[in-house]
Design a protein around this motif. Structure first.
Motif, PDB file in Angstrom:
ATOM      1  N   ALA A   1       0.831  -1.209   0.000  1.00 32.87           N
ATOM      2  CA  ALA A   1       0.000   0.000   0.000  1.00 32.87           C
ATOM      3  C   ALA A   1       0.863   1.256   0.000  1.00 32.87           C
ATOM      4  CB  ALA A   1      -0.928  -0.006   1.217  1.00 32.87           C
ATOM      5  N   ARG A   2       1.976   1.217   0.736  1.00 31.37           N
ATOM      6  CA  ARG A   2       2.866   2.382   0.802  1.00 31.37           C
ATOM      7  C   ARG A   2       3.505   2.660  -0.556  1.00 31.37           C
ATOM      8  NH1 ARG A   2       5.379   0.741   4.708  1.00 31.37           N
ATOM      9  NH2 ARG A   2       7.215  -0.173   3.724  1.00 31.37           N
ATOM     10  N   ILE A   3       3.925   1.592  -1.242  1.00 31.93           N
ATOM     11  CA  ILE A   3       4.530   1.767  -2.566  1.00 31.93           C
ATOM     12  C   ILE A   3       3.518   2.352  -3.545  1.00 31.93           C
ATOM     13  CG2 ILE A   3       5.465   0.526  -4.557  1.00 31.93           C
ATOM     14  CD1 ILE A   3       6.801  -1.391  -2.582  1.00 31.93           C
ATOM     15  N   GLN A   4       2.291   1.820  -3.517  1.00 32.60           N
ATOM     16  CA  GLN A   4       1.262   2.326  -4.420  1.00 32.60           C
ATOM     17  C   GLN A   4       0.931   3.776  -4.098  1.00 32.60           C
ATOM     18  OE1 GLN A   4      -0.105   0.780  -7.175  1.00 32.60           O
ATOM     19  NE2 GLN A   4      -0.842   2.873  -7.493  1.00 32.60           N
TER      20      GLN A   4
ATOM     21  N   ARG B   1       3.557   6.024  -5.474  1.00 34.21           N
ATOM     22  CA  ARG B   1       3.398   6.186  -6.921  1.00 34.21           C
ATOM     23  C   ARG B   1       2.285   7.171  -7.238  1.00 34.21           C
ATOM     24  NH1 ARG B   1       3.649  -0.276  -8.434  1.00 34.21           N
ATOM     25  NH2 ARG B   1       5.933  -0.523  -8.285  1.00 34.21           N
ATOM     26  N   ASP B   2       1.161   7.020  -6.533  1.00 34.92           N
ATOM     27  CA  ASP B   2       0.035   7.928  -6.763  1.00 34.92           C
ATOM     28  C   ASP B   2       0.411   9.362  -6.409  1.00 34.92           C
ATOM     29  OD1 ASP B   2      -1.461   5.754  -7.542  1.00 34.92           O
ATOM     30  OD2 ASP B   2      -2.458   5.508  -5.599  1.00 34.92           O
ATOM     31  N   LEU B   3       1.139   9.513  -5.306  1.00 32.65           N
ATOM     32  CA  LEU B   3       1.531  10.853  -4.880  1.00 32.65           C
ATOM     33  C   LEU B   3       2.521  11.469  -5.871  1.00 32.65           C
ATOM     34  CD1 LEU B   3       0.922  12.788  -2.560  1.00 32.65           C
ATOM     35  CD2 LEU B   3       2.912  11.873  -1.357  1.00 32.65           C
ATOM     36  N   LYS B   4       3.415  10.647  -6.408  1.00 27.46           N
ATOM     37  CA  LYS B   4       4.368  11.159  -7.400  1.00 27.46           C
ATOM     38  C   LYS B   4       3.639  11.634  -8.654  1.00 27.46           C
ATOM     39  CE  LYS B   4       8.501  10.063 -10.082  1.00 27.46           C
ATOM     40  NZ  LYS B   4       7.929  10.702 -11.290  1.00 27.46           N
ATOM     41  N   ALA B   5       2.623  10.873  -9.068  1.00 25.40           N
ATOM     42  CA  ALA B   5       1.849  11.282 -10.240  1.00 25.40           C
ATOM     43  C   ALA B   5       1.157  12.621  -9.984  1.00 25.40           C
ATOM     44  CB  ALA B   5       0.826  10.206 -10.589  1.00 25.40           C
ATOM     45  N   LEU B   6       0.638  12.804  -8.778  1.00 23.60           N
ATOM     46  CA  LEU B   6       0.014  14.081  -8.435  1.00 23.60           C
ATOM     47  C   LEU B   6       1.055  15.201  -8.403  1.00 23.60           C
ATOM     48  CD1 LEU B   6      -2.452  13.011  -5.581  1.00 23.60           C
ATOM     49  CD2 LEU B   6      -3.002  13.546  -7.958  1.00 23.60           C
TER      50      LEU B   6
ATOM     51  N   LEU C   1      -7.159  10.552  -2.532  1.00 18.30           N
ATOM     52  CA  LEU C   1      -6.056   9.671  -2.158  1.00 18.30           C
ATOM     53  C   LEU C   1      -5.985   9.498  -0.648  1.00 18.30           C
ATOM     54  CD1 LEU C   1      -3.537   8.051  -3.042  1.00 18.30           C
ATOM     55  CD2 LEU C   1      -2.226  10.178  -2.853  1.00 18.30           C
ATOM     56  N   HIS C   2      -6.428  10.513   0.087  1.00 18.59           N
ATOM     57  CA  HIS C   2      -6.396  10.469   1.549  1.00 18.59           C
ATOM     58  C   HIS C   2      -7.770  10.141   2.142  1.00 18.59           C
ATOM     59  CE1 HIS C   2      -2.663  12.616   0.641  1.00 18.59           C
ATOM     60  NE2 HIS C   2      -2.242  12.235   1.823  1.00 18.59           N
TER      61      HIS C   2
END
Length: 350
Positions: A180-183, A186-191, A225-226
């Motif tokens: 979950a942390r890795i995903q 990734r999502d945060l980097k895309a944002l 996301l949060h």
């Protein structure tokens, strides 16, 4: 004759059928205690189920975190959706209803209960997610005691079996958290990539309008996301707001602006006026990439009560870069406003 010397009575031979019946009852008791019936279905005593409820109540402080944990533990979305999440409902009630529902339907519920128990007993006993909260040491100690009580009831052999099975099936809480942390990263980097792209848009009128809409979409995705249940812009005669979120059981009305200059007092005053027309427990979150003038920050507290907290570009940059968690940042902002009467808070102010 002294009674110590009385001859012992002669016992009649034990009927073999009684021996078989006794052995059968003993096996039933042992299987019941270990959590297995003769039919092979897992069952748990009321004592173990109560210990599980107590563990679920304490291992996470906020409902959103508990809900995420249960999702990772394999509880179906429709089961979670039927629970009474929200303000005014204690975590114990939520946990009790979940456990009762699953235990009441053994054919479907017991495999789910097994997954929940596996996840609880595999938790990191340091409880770092609790330690970082206010009064975190006590919260972590309470959670550790509850988890250990559950483990003691399950028995050491059962715990070892569960740990082995969880590792084989890659279902340990540590593994789930890692994935979950890795995903999430990734999502945060895309944002963050989208955030940086917006900063490159020129300041001409047409581009600024497009950037404003894209900024609102970016914030909605960040809130989603949060797990803050964001809603899009809403309008009524004479009023426009950019959206709303649900945070720790409260509703926050959101205003988002990306201007060339810092926000002036009038914008803050107008926004707080909108918030005051909503339900009593509704607060506001004013997000401005260009920040706020000192007078605008003072304006937020001028009426004697703060109706909105402020977030600027430096806050967002830290969130998108993963330097601070958005949920934790909002909690700090709200606490700072409650304790010091100031609508603006930056990491490091306390």
């Amino acid at each position: 004759m002294h009674r110590d010397w009385l001859p012992l009575p002669v016992l009649a031979p034990v009927d073999p059928r009684c021996e078989l019946a006794f052995e059968h009852l003993l096996r039933l008791f042992q299987q019941r205690r270990s959590g297995t019936t003769l039919a092979g279905m897992k069952v748990y005593s009321a004592v173990i189920l109560n210990a599980l409820v107590d563990a679920l109540r304490t291992i996470y402080w906020f409902q959103n975190d508990l809900r995420s944990f249960l999702t990772r533990a394999g509880v179906p979305a429709d089961v979670l959706g039927a629970l009474p999440w929200g303000p005014g409902t204690y975590k114990r009630i939520i946990a009790q209803r979940l456990v009762d529902q699953l235990a009441g339907e053994p054919a479907v519920g017991m495999p789910i209960l097994n997954g929940i128990i596996d996840s609880v007993v595999e938790m990191d006993e340091d409880m770092p997610h609790l330690v970082r909260l206010d009064d975190g040491k006590k919260k972590a100690d309470d959670a550790r005691r509850a988890v250990r009580a559950l483990k003691d009831l399950l028995g050491r052999e059962t715990i070892a079996e569960r740990a082995d099975r969880a590792r084989r099936e890659a279902r340990t809480e540590a593994e789930r958290s890692r994935v979950a942390r890795i995903q999430r990263q990734r999502d945060l980097k895309a944002l963050n990539d989208r955030f940086l792209a917006l900063s490159m848009i020129p300041d001409d009128a047409a581009s600024k309008r497009r950037r404003g809409f894209q900024f609102q979409e970016l914030l909605r995705d960040l809130f989603a996301l949060h797990d803050m249940d964001p809603r899009g812009s809403m309008a009524r005669p004479g009023e426009q707001i950019d959206g709303s979120i649900v945070f720790d059981g409260s509703f926050l009305v959101v205003e988002a602006k990306w201007e060339a200059k810092p926000i002036e007092p009038k914008d803050v005053r107008d926004f707080q006026g909108k918030v005051q027309t909503k339900l009593d427990n509704t607060l506001g979150l004013f997000v401005s990439m260009s920040g706020f003038t000192d007078y605008a920050v003072e304006e937020a507290a001028r009426s004697g009560r703060i109706y909105a907290v402020l977030m600027d570009g430096s806050d967002l940059a830290q969130v998108f870069q993963g330097l601070v968690d958005l949920t934790e940042l909002l909690r700090r902002k709200l606490r700072h406003a409650a304790e010091y009467g100031r609508a603006m808070y930056h990491v490091g102010d306390d």
